[in-house]
Design an enzyme around this catalytic site. Structure first.
Site, mmCIF file in Angstrom:
data_model
loop_
_atom_site.group_PDB
_atom_site.id
_atom_site.type_symbol
_atom_site.label_atom_id
_atom_site.label_comp_id
_atom_site.label_asym_id
_atom_site.label_seq_id
_atom_site.Cartn_x
_atom_site.Cartn_y
_atom_site.Cartn_z
ATOM 1 N N ARG A 130 0.845 -1.210 0.000
ATOM 2 C CA ARG A 130 0.000 0.000 0.000
ATOM 3 C C ARG A 130 0.875 1.252 0.000
ATOM 4 O O ARG A 130 0.583 2.234 -0.689
ATOM 5 C CB ARG A 130 -0.949 -0.029 1.211
ATOM 6 N N ASP A 186 -15.556 -4.458 -4.517
ATOM 7 C CA ASP A 186 -15.475 -5.626 -3.632
ATOM 8 C C ASP A 186 -16.871 -6.245 -3.562
ATOM 9 O O ASP A 186 -17.870 -5.544 -3.717
ATOM 10 C CB ASP A 186 -15.002 -5.233 -2.226
ATOM 11 N N ASP A 240 -5.954 -7.505 -6.119
ATOM 12 C CA ASP A 240 -5.518 -8.225 -4.912
ATOM 13 C C ASP A 240 -6.584 -9.239 -4.506
ATOM 14 O O ASP A 240 -7.243 -9.098 -3.474
ATOM 15 C CB ASP A 240 -5.260 -7.209 -3.782
ATOM 16 N N CYS A 257 -2.129 -14.394 -3.169
ATOM 17 C CA CYS A 257 -1.810 -14.850 -1.805
ATOM 18 C C CYS A 257 -2.008 -16.357 -1.700
ATOM 19 O O CYS A 257 -2.184 -16.896 -0.613
ATOM 20 C CB CYS A 257 -2.650 -14.100 -0.773
#
Ligand code: SAH
Length: 394
Positions: free
Chosen positions: A206, A247, A297, A337
């Site tokens: 970030r 999102d 992400d 991830c």
């Protein structure tokens, strides 16, 4: 003390200090959930002290390779002190810090995050569960804090045969916290948020996003899988004219809006979409929209090695769409991830996505988990977060 005897030849990984013993490596011996056991080779040589987990494929998680060490309250306090001391030296620009990162801090299954004056712990193994009270007391002593919330609701608990457990373990009070990260204020809720409340592992990414937004003068930014708006705030702080955050979690987006306000940014500089990223990217393309910076992400798309192929396709799809929406001269921040998708594979996937989108890009930086999420050199399974910062040639 119960003993676990390994099959011949199965001691090798322990001799290299890898902290797991799989069920198939065991010749004989058993114990109760979380009980400390002595692990020895087929010849009876001491290898390690570990915690037994009767119903897990990872049957023993190692506490110590030192025969003289006793697994007692003093042991946990020593390990916790060492973990906290490391974070103090790292000079992290936040009061939201991962204090204990499981195996890589010599405490298998235990995760502890600090959010200001509040501690949050995840007890993800039978061993950590068994010593919960000891660990909780030691944590308060080591940190000098008084509030500890338990978030033992991750799916890994089920693999250990443990039911979920959440709530205050020590102290009490509101579960909402505000941390100061990279000079920004970010609110979160340790009871409601993902993981322990926030994605601390992306702190340095970030910060890099804010810096590049400023240096490259990136005006129109798209933050995909924004969660509570960490990258949104970063881009605004870097001077972005406008940030679109997408999102599929309504509560996360509401908090993202609050976080924008908390930092004094004009709400008119933001758009929030409660939607699926893939569908949204296609819609944006169809509208002919373009962005100067895009953040991708996504959540863990490959939970295990068996899912890698399907995940690779999903990563490629979303990255291809991202490249297509990126202006020439723009910057893509793209992450995975999934531990099962290694750094090299991820780069290959992103390269094919660029190729399919007809985009020529160069790597400006490689990102990984922030340093308060260290990876044990003997524990490559601990490595999960990887990212590429790519510049589309103008
Ligand atoms: N970048 C964030 C963390 C992202 S976590 C940060 O810095 O804090 C991944 C997010 O993806 C979660 O908030 C989850 O709600 C969201 N998500 C998962 N699947 C999604 C989908 N198909 N479309 C949109 N968002 C999704």
């Amino acid at each position: 003390m119960k003993t676990i005897r390994l099959k011949a030849g199965k001691e090798r990984s322990l001799l290299r200090r890898h902290p797991w013993v799989f069920d198939g490596a065991i010749e004989r011996g058993r114990a109760d959930a979380g009980e400390t056991v002595r692990v020895e080779s087929a010849e009876g040589r001491f290898l390690a002290w570990g915690a037994y987990a009767p119903s897990s494929r990872i049957r023993v998680r190692i506490w110590s390779f030192d025969e003289a060490e006793r697994i007692d309250a003093a042991f946990f306090e020593r390990r916790l002190r060492a973990a906290v001391a490391l974070r103090e030296r790292l000079a992290i620009d936040s009061d939201g810090v991962r204090l204990v990162h499981g195996e890589s801090d010599g405490l298998p299954g235990l995760v502890v995050d600090r959010y200001g004056q509040t501690l949050v712990a995840q007890f993800g193994s039978s061993g950590a569960e068994r010593h919960k009270a000891t660990i909780a007391d030691a944590l308060l002593r080591v940190t000098g804090l008084r509030r500890l919330y338990e978030r033992s609701d991750a799916s890994v608990r089920a693999l250990e045969g443990l039911p979920p457990a959440t709530g205050w373990l020590r102290g009490d009070g509101p579960t909402e916290c505000t941390i100061h990260e990279n000079g920004w204020r970010l609110s979160l809720d340790v009871a409601e948020g993902h993981k322990t409340g926030y994605y601390l592992d992306q702190r340095d990414s970030r910060r890099a996003c804010a810096e590049l937004t400023r240096r490259f003068g990136l005006g129109e930014v798209l933050n995909c899988y924004s969660y509570t708006g960490g990258f949104t705030v970063a881009a605004l702080a870097g001077g972005a004219r406008h940030v679109t955050s997408i999102d599929s979690s309504g509560p996360a987006l509401q908090r993202a809006q609050r976080n924008v306000a908390l930092n004094g940014f004009d709400a008119a500089r933001c758009t929030f979409w409660d939607a699926d990223v893939n569908a949204s990217l296609r819609a944006l393309l169809a509208e002919g929209r373009r962005f100067d910076a895009i953040v991708l992400d996504p959540p863990k798309l490959a939970p295990s090695a068996a899912h890698v192929e399907r995940a690779a396709r999903a990563y490629k799809d979303v990255n291809r769409l991202g490249f297509k929406l990126l202006q020439p001269g723009g910057v893509l921040f793209t992450y995975s991830c999934s531990g099962a998708v290694g750094v090299e594979l991820f780069q290959k996937i992103v390269a094919s996505a660029a190729h399919e989108a007809g985009v020529d890009a160069v790597i400006l930086a490689r990102h990984g988990g922030a340093p308060d999420h260290p990876t044990g050199l003997a524990f490559p399974e601990g490595e999960y977060l990887k990212g590429l910062v790519l510049w589309r040639r103008a």
